[in-house]
Scaffold this motif. Structure first.
Motif, PDB file in Angstrom:
ATOM      1  N   ALA A 240     -10.632  -4.093  11.555  1.00 22.63           N
ATOM      2  CA  ALA A 240     -10.268  -4.322  12.969  1.00 22.63           C
ATOM      3  C   ALA A 240      -8.883  -3.767  13.279  1.00 22.63           C
ATOM      4  N   GLU A 241      -8.832  -2.907  14.264  1.00 22.40           N
ATOM      5  CA  GLU A 241      -7.559  -2.359  14.733  1.00 22.40           C
ATOM      6  C   GLU A 241      -6.903  -3.331  15.715  1.00 22.40           C
ATOM      7  N   ILE A 242      -5.618  -3.470  15.598  1.00 16.21           N
ATOM      8  CA  ILE A 242      -4.848  -4.272  16.554  1.00 16.21           C
ATOM      9  C   ILE A 242      -3.713  -3.409  17.073  1.00 16.21           C
ATOM     10  N   ASP A 243      -3.553  -3.368  18.378  1.00 14.55           N
ATOM     11  CA  ASP A 243      -2.454  -2.632  18.992  1.00 14.55           C
ATOM     12  C   ASP A 243      -1.215  -3.526  18.951  1.00 14.55           C
TER      13      ASP A 243
ATOM     14  N   GLU B  36       3.132  -4.888   8.179  1.00 16.25           N
ATOM     15  CA  GLU B  36       3.887  -3.634   8.088  1.00 16.25           C
ATOM     16  C   GLU B  36       3.867  -2.876   9.419  1.00 16.25           C
ATOM     17  N   ARG B  37       2.722  -2.894  10.102  1.00 14.20           N
ATOM     18  CA  ARG B  37       2.643  -2.222  11.416  1.00 14.20           C
ATOM     19  C   ARG B  37       3.575  -2.886  12.427  1.00 14.20           C
ATOM     20  N   ILE B  38       3.598  -4.197  12.414  1.00 19.14           N
ATOM     21  CA  ILE B  38       4.480  -4.937  13.328  1.00 19.14           C
ATOM     22  C   ILE B  38       5.938  -4.648  13.001  1.00 19.14           C
ATOM     23  N   ALA B  39       6.275  -4.678  11.720  1.00 17.01           N
ATOM     24  CA  ALA B  39       7.656  -4.395  11.310  1.00 17.01           C
ATOM     25  C   ALA B  39       8.064  -2.979  11.712  1.00 17.01           C
ATOM     26  N   ALA B  40       7.173  -2.017  11.533  1.00 14.43           N
ATOM     27  CA  ALA B  40       7.478  -0.634  11.916  1.00 14.43           C
ATOM     28  C   ALA B  40       7.663  -0.516  13.430  1.00 14.43           C
ATOM     29  N   HIS B  41       6.853  -1.233  14.181  1.00 15.02           N
ATOM     30  CA  HIS B  41       6.966  -1.203  15.643  1.00 15.02           C
ATOM     31  C   HIS B  41       8.282  -1.809  16.122  1.00 15.02           C
TER      32      HIS B  41
ATOM     33  N   ALA C  29       1.603 -15.147   6.223  1.00 18.66           N
ATOM     34  CA  ALA C  29       0.300 -15.277   5.592  1.00 18.66           C
ATOM     35  C   ALA C  29      -0.684 -14.247   6.152  1.00 18.66           C
ATOM     36  N   SER C  30      -0.289 -13.525   7.184  1.00 17.61           N
ATOM     37  CA  SER C  30      -1.136 -12.445   7.695  1.00 17.61           C
ATOM     38  C   SER C  30      -1.152 -11.308   6.669  1.00 17.61           C
ATOM     39  N   HIS C  31      -2.149 -10.445   6.789  1.00 14.94           N
ATOM     40  CA  HIS C  31      -2.279  -9.370   5.815  1.00 14.94           C
ATOM     41  C   HIS C  31      -1.154  -8.344   5.959  1.00 14.94           C
ATOM     42  N   ARG C  32      -0.770  -7.770   4.823  1.00 16.29           N
ATOM     43  CA  ARG C  32       0.322  -6.794   4.776  1.00 16.29           C
ATOM     44  C   ARG C  32       0.085  -5.612   5.728  1.00 16.29           C
TER      45      ARG C  32
END
Length: 156
Positions: free
Chosen positions: A54-57, A93-98, A86-89
């Motif tokens: 599942a993709e999340i924007d 990582e996408r959130i941190a990069a954003h 506890a969310s998946h890496r």
């Protein structure tokens, strides 16, 4: 001393497990019930399978401005900021990069669901007792807060 920030219900006014399940149901309605089967492999396995399917924007997620402000204050003071979730890496990582706000990301991966005592133990291993401040929101955060120097409670 680092500021450690939880993701679901803290940095986000949502939960990525719910967001990812809904995203899967919208994009692939015929697989909407697959997560129920995936849960048989454990929570870490469920989160990994959802993250792969599942993709999340991450640009449209409901970030909590109060937590973003707390992070900005910590960074302005020269502190390290760690996202521990506890969310998946893959999602973390996408959130941190954003957001470009985190020095480190600790997250669920490899069959280990990083919540409660597992998260506390990982933080103790890295920073020692009372070696970090922690912002969280849930019952699972109790052991993490107990080992922290300072606890920030967000919408508990």
């Amino acid at each position: 001393m680092p500021l450690v920030v939880d993701l679901d219900g803290t940095l986000l006014r949502s939960d990525l497990l719910v967001e990812s399940a809904l995203s899967l149901a919208r994009a692939q309605p015929l697989r909407a019930l697959a997560p129920v089967l995936w849960l048989a492999g454990g929570k870490a396995s469920l989160k990994q399978r959802l993250a792969q399917a599942a993709e999340i924007d991450v640009t449209t997620l409901p970030y909590d401005q109060r937590v973003l402000d707390l992070i900005a204050q910590a960074r302005a003071a020269g502190r390290r900021v760690v996202l521990a979730t506890a969310s998946h890496r893959l999602y973390a990582e996408r959130i941190a990069a954003h957001l470009q706000l985190f020095d480190e990301v600790l997250a669920t991966e490899g069959g280990v669901n990083l919540s409660a005592e597992r998260k506390r133990d990982r933080l103790l291993q890295r920073y020692g007792a009372r070696g970090y401040d922690y912002a969280g929101n849930a019952h699972d955060d109790l052991p993490v807060w107990a080992a922290a120097r300072q606890a920030y409670v967000v919408d508990a």
